[in-house]
Design an enzyme around this catalytic site. Structure first.
Site, mmCIF file in Angstrom:
data_model
loop_
_atom_site.group_PDB
_atom_site.id
_atom_site.type_symbol
_atom_site.label_atom_id
_atom_site.label_comp_id
_atom_site.label_asym_id
_atom_site.label_seq_id
_atom_site.Cartn_x
_atom_site.Cartn_y
_atom_site.Cartn_z
ATOM 1 N N ARG A 1 0.827 -1.213 0.000
ATOM 2 C CA ARG A 1 0.000 0.000 0.000
ATOM 3 C C ARG A 1 0.861 1.262 0.000
ATOM 4 O O ARG A 1 1.881 1.329 0.660
ATOM 5 C CB ARG A 1 -0.893 -0.018 1.246
ATOM 6 C CG ARG A 1 -1.872 1.127 1.314
ATOM 7 C CD ARG A 1 -3.110 0.728 2.074
ATOM 8 N NE ARG A 1 -2.981 0.984 3.500
ATOM 9 C CZ ARG A 1 -3.985 0.852 4.356
ATOM 10 N NH1 ARG A 1 -5.170 0.437 3.955
ATOM 11 N NH2 ARG A 1 -3.795 1.087 5.634
ATOM 12 N N ARG B 1 3.427 4.652 4.606
ATOM 13 C CA ARG B 1 3.237 5.205 5.947
ATOM 14 C C ARG B 1 4.298 4.659 6.904
ATOM 15 O O ARG B 1 4.770 3.549 6.755
ATOM 16 C CB ARG B 1 1.833 4.833 6.460
ATOM 17 C CG ARG B 1 0.783 5.820 6.014
ATOM 18 C CD ARG B 1 -0.644 5.357 6.269
ATOM 19 N NE ARG B 1 -0.863 4.565 7.471
ATOM 20 C CZ ARG B 1 -2.034 4.021 7.776
ATOM 21 N NH1 ARG B 1 -3.083 4.190 6.984
ATOM 22 N NH2 ARG B 1 -2.172 3.308 8.864
HETATM 23 P P1 ADP Z 1 -5.266 0.828 10.262
HETATM 24 O O1 ADP Z 1 -4.850 0.774 8.856
HETATM 25 O O2 ADP Z 1 -4.345 0.144 11.236
HETATM 26 O O3 ADP Z 1 -6.713 0.501 10.453
HETATM 27 P P2 ADP Z 1 -5.728 3.565 11.117
HETATM 28 O O4 ADP Z 1 -5.424 4.568 10.071
HETATM 29 O O5 ADP Z 1 -7.140 3.294 11.458
HETATM 30 O O6 ADP Z 1 -4.943 2.282 10.671
HETATM 31 O O7 ADP Z 1 -4.970 3.949 12.471
HETATM 32 C C1 ADP Z 1 -3.580 4.200 12.516
HETATM 33 C C2 ADP Z 1 -3.092 4.210 13.945
HETATM 34 O O8 ADP Z 1 -3.772 5.249 14.676
HETATM 35 C C3 ADP Z 1 -3.353 2.948 14.743
HETATM 36 O O9 ADP Z 1 -2.359 1.968 14.540
HETATM 37 C C4 ADP Z 1 -3.374 3.483 16.178
HETATM 38 O O10 ADP Z 1 -2.064 3.728 16.661
HETATM 39 C C5 ADP Z 1 -4.045 4.835 16.014
HETATM 40 N N1 ADP Z 1 -5.521 4.747 16.188
HETATM 41 C C6 ADP Z 1 -6.477 4.969 15.255
HETATM 42 N N2 ADP Z 1 -7.715 4.809 15.755
HETATM 43 C C7 ADP Z 1 -7.544 4.476 17.055
HETATM 44 C C8 ADP Z 1 -8.431 4.166 18.128
HETATM 45 N N3 ADP Z 1 -9.776 4.155 17.966
HETATM 46 N N4 ADP Z 1 -7.896 3.851 19.342
HETATM 47 C C9 ADP Z 1 -6.561 3.868 19.546
HETATM 48 N N5 ADP Z 1 -5.665 4.133 18.573
HETATM 49 C C10 ADP Z 1 -6.144 4.442 17.343
#
Ligand code: ADP
Ligand code: ZN
Length: 215
Positions: free
Chosen positions: A127, A162
């Site tokens: 990605r 990322r």
């Molecule tokens: P993914 O592709 O892992 O679903 P996200 O873009 O949703 O990635 O989230 C990236 C990062 O942001 C996570 O790995 C975490 O560190 C943090 N994060 C996002 N949403 C949450 C949440 N609801 N609670 C805790 N940490 C979060």
């Protein structure tokens, strides 16, 4: 519509949310996007969150609950919302339940996007994301490459991997998901809100959701 999108990193929550917003004007709320925006802008929230994010760990619940408590009050949520990346822990799910009760809002469903682990790993390592925070177009070196290598087709900004998409961070994110977020499937099953879908195709997921919410 008012949905929670559950699923491992790389299951396609963001893609499905974007497809659904086009259907009925519901807003996509991605806690990952909000946090990456805060990191980039160098805000207090961003400084607190960055280390957790880069290592593949979750950001502490208090930080996320502050963000979401405010976000759900904004006017653009009135027509509906698609929660992408929240809740991620049982305490977050309990807190969300309280927030929605206070607002007098009911969810249509919690959708679990089910994808095999090998498919997830392959998707995440290939990605690439547009570095322009206003664009954030997602590419894939195998299945959706940019026309010019490393340059976003839409806005011309550099397309990057990322910080949390290195092999080590990905494997940590999947472990975090299995330990802390996967239990939410059982939680929402008990609540009578669970819609389980095989998420190998985003079109099939959208079709299943349309049927469930009746649009
Ligand atoms: P993914 O592709 O892992 O679903 P996200 O873009 O949703 O990635 O989230 C990236 C990062 O942001 C996570 O790995 C975490 O560190 C943090 N994060 C996002 N949403 C949450 C949440 N609801 N609670 C805790 N940490 C979060
Ligand atoms: Zn772009």
């Amino acid at each position: 519509m008012r949905l929670i999108l559950l699923g491992a990193p790389g299951a396609g929550k963001g893609t499905v949310a974007k497809m659904l917003t086009a259907l009925d004007g519901s807003v996509q709320i991605s806690t990952g996007d909000i946090l990456r925006g805060a990191v980039k802008a160098g805000t207090e929230l961003g400084k607190k969150a960055k280390g957790f994010m880069d290592s593949g760990a979750l950001v502490p619940d208090e930080l996320i609950l502050d963000i979401m408590g405010e976000r759900l009050l904004q006017d653009d949520c009135k027509p509906g919302f698609l929660l992408d990346g929240f809740p991620r822990t049982i305490p977050q799910a309990d807190a969300l339940k309280g927030m929605l009760t206070k607002l007098g809002i009911e969810l249509d469903a919690a959708v679990n996007l089910d994808v095999p682990r090998d498919v997830i790993l392959d998707r995440l390592t290939t990605r690439r994301t547009c570095s322009n925070s206003a664009c954030q177009e997602i590419y894939n070196v195998k299945s959706k490459p940019t026309k010019v290598e490393g340059v976003c087709d839409k806005c011309g900004s550099p397309v990057i991997q990322r910080d949390d998409e290195t092999t080590e961070a990905i494997s940590k994110r999947l472990d975090t998901f299995n330990a802390q977020t996967a239990p939410l499937v059982g939680y929402y099953e008990k609540e009578g809100l669970l819609l389980n879908v095989n998420a190998t195709s985003s079109d099939a997921v959208v079709a299943a959701i349309k049927e469930k919410v009746g649009i």
